[in-house]
Design a protein around this motif. Sequence first.
Motif, PDB file in Angstrom:
ATOM      1  N   UNK A   1       0.820  -1.215   0.000  1.00  0.00           N
ATOM      2  CA  UNK A   1       0.000   0.000   0.000  1.00  0.00           C
ATOM      3  C   UNK A   1       0.851   1.261   0.000  1.00  0.00           C
ATOM      4  N   UNK A   2       2.104   1.125   0.444  1.00  0.00           N
ATOM      5  CA  UNK A   2       3.005   2.262   0.435  1.00  0.00           C
ATOM      6  C   UNK A   2       3.331   2.696  -0.991  1.00  0.00           C
ATOM      7  N   UNK A   3       3.303   1.738  -1.912  1.00  0.00           N
ATOM      8  CA  UNK A   3       3.620   2.042  -3.315  1.00  0.00           C
ATOM      9  C   UNK A   3       2.368   2.449  -4.102  1.00  0.00           C
TER      10      UNK A   3
ATOM     11  N   UNK B   1      -2.320   7.569   0.662  1.00  0.00           N
ATOM     12  CA  UNK B   1      -2.256   6.099   0.663  1.00  0.00           C
ATOM     13  C   UNK B   1      -3.482   5.591   1.411  1.00  0.00           C
ATOM     14  N   UNK B   2      -4.091   4.508   0.940  1.00  0.00           N
ATOM     15  CA  UNK B   2      -5.254   3.994   1.664  1.00  0.00           C
ATOM     16  C   UNK B   2      -4.849   3.476   3.043  1.00  0.00           C
ATOM     17  N   UNK B   3      -5.670   3.727   4.034  1.00  0.00           N
ATOM     18  CA  UNK B   3      -5.369   3.285   5.396  1.00  0.00           C
ATOM     19  C   UNK B   3      -6.027   1.927   5.638  1.00  0.00           C
ATOM     20  N   UNK B   4      -5.249   0.895   5.367  1.00  0.00           N
ATOM     21  CA  UNK B   4      -5.781  -0.463   5.448  1.00  0.00           C
ATOM     22  C   UNK B   4      -6.166  -0.848   6.876  1.00  0.00           C
ATOM     23  N   UNK B   5      -5.345  -0.425   7.843  1.00  0.00           N
ATOM     24  CA  UNK B   5      -5.629  -0.799   9.234  1.00  0.00           C
ATOM     25  C   UNK B   5      -6.950  -0.189   9.718  1.00  0.00           C
ATOM     26  N   UNK B   6      -7.170   1.057   9.367  1.00  0.00           N
ATOM     27  CA  UNK B   6      -8.432   1.707   9.745  1.00  0.00           C
ATOM     28  C   UNK B   6      -9.616   0.995   9.074  1.00  0.00           C
ATOM     29  N   UNK B   7      -9.397   0.650   7.806  1.00  0.00           N
ATOM     30  CA  UNK B   7     -10.427  -0.050   7.028  1.00  0.00           C
ATOM     31  C   UNK B   7     -10.843  -1.359   7.729  1.00  0.00           C
TER      32      UNK B   7
END
Lengths: 259, 170
Positions: free
Chosen positions: B24-26, B33-39
Motif C-alpha cells: 500500500x506504500x507504493x 495512501x489507503x489506510x488499510x488498518x483503519x479499514x
Amino acid sequence: MRTQKSKIFKALIVIVCLTALILSSKTITSPLRIRIIDFLSPSLKTVNSFFTSARRVLPFGSLREENRLLRERISLLSRKIEELRIVSSDNDRLKELLNFRKTVPFITIPAQVIGRDPSNWSNSIILDKGINSGVRQNKAVLSTRGLVGRVLEVGRYSSKVLLVTDPNSKVGVMIQRNRQGGILVGRPDGRCRMIYIALDSDVMPGDKVITAGFGTIFPKDILVGEVLKVERAPGRLYKSAIIKTADDLSKLEEVMCIK
Amino acid sequence: MYKISRFQIYLIIVAALFLQGSVFNYMEIMGARPDLLLMVVVFFGLFLGPAAGLETGFAAGLLKDIFALDFLWINACILSLSGFAAGIINTQFFKESKRADFIFVFGFTIFSMLLHYLIVSVISTSLALDFRDFFLGSVIPTAIYTGLVSIPIYVKLLDIYNLKETEDYL
C-alpha cells in the motif's frame, strides 16, 4: 441492556486511559518502541526483502504469459535478459551510492530501509543499522539525491528516521540562488512547505532549496528539493513555498547516515 | 463468540500492517495512501459490534504506534475510538451496500485524521501544519482513496467469513 451499558462504560475507561497516556507524553520518541523494533528487525528484513523481490518479479507476470505462446527457448532467453537487466540496474544504483559516498565530505554509514511508517499522519522509515554500526541519534540521513531526514530513535540493530516530510520535522533551509532563508516543515502528503520566506524575496518555482546549516543536526549546503509553487496569503508577513523533495522518499531503498 | 475467531482477527490485523508498510506504500496517488488498518478496524466494528471494534482498534493502533514515529498510544486511542464508534452504529444501517461501506470508511477516515490533528495540536507546541493544507491535501484524498479501496476488500472479507446482517453473528 445492562451489559451493553457496562461495555460502553469499559470502553470509555479504556479511551480515557489512552488519552491520559498520550497527554502525558512530551516527545514523539520512545526507548521502549525502538527495543521492540530491534527485536523485530530480522523479521522486518525478511518481509521487506520478500516484498522487494515480489515487486521486481511482478512485471514479469505479463511477459511470462506472452512467452508461453512463444517457443520455450525464446522464453528462457528473454527471462535471462530481464534478470540481467535487474542485476545491472542494482549494480548501477549501488555504484551511484558508492560514488556519492566518496564525494560526500562526511563519514557515512550505508543502511537499508527495512520498514515504513504504516500511519497516514507521520512519515518515517526503519533502517537495518543501529548503535552497533555507528548510527547516532539526531544525525542527518541522506540519499544519493539529497536530504532524507534525521535519526530520531536508535536501537542496537535498527533505527528510526524522521523524514523531512513528517509534520514534526523542521529543517533550517535556504534558497540556493539568492541565499534567502526559511524553515522547511513536512506535510503528511509527502511534500514540504518552506515557511518564513521574506516578502521581498524573489523566490520562484524551480529554485533549489538547500540546508542552511544552522544548528548541529544538518550540515550546510545539502540539497533538500526544489520549489514547486510560491504562495503569499493576504495579511501575512511572510511568503511560503511548496517544496518537492529531491528524492522520492516513499520509495527509498538505501540511505546513508552521517556519522 | 464471533463468527471469525480471535486468531483470524489478529492475523488479518498483522497482515494489514505488513501490507500497509509495503504494497500500500507504493499505491500512492497525490500523496495519499489507503489506510488499510483503519479499514479493517471499521469492518470489525461494523460487522462484529462495539466490543470487537474497540479491541481490534486497540490492537491495530498499538501496532501502528510501534512502527510509526509519533506520540505513543495516539493511534491506539484513535483506532479504538473509531472501531468502537463503528460498532455503536452497526445496528442502525444496512452494511452490505457498497455505497454504505464507502460512506462509512470515508467518514471514519476523516474522523480519525481530524482527531489525530486535534490531539497533536493540543500536545505539540511546535506543530506548524496548516489546517487547510492538511484537510485538502491529505484528509480528503486519503478518505476518498481509503473508501474506494475498501469496497473490494469488504466484499472479499464478507465472502470469506460469510458475515450477514446483525442476527447472523451476534
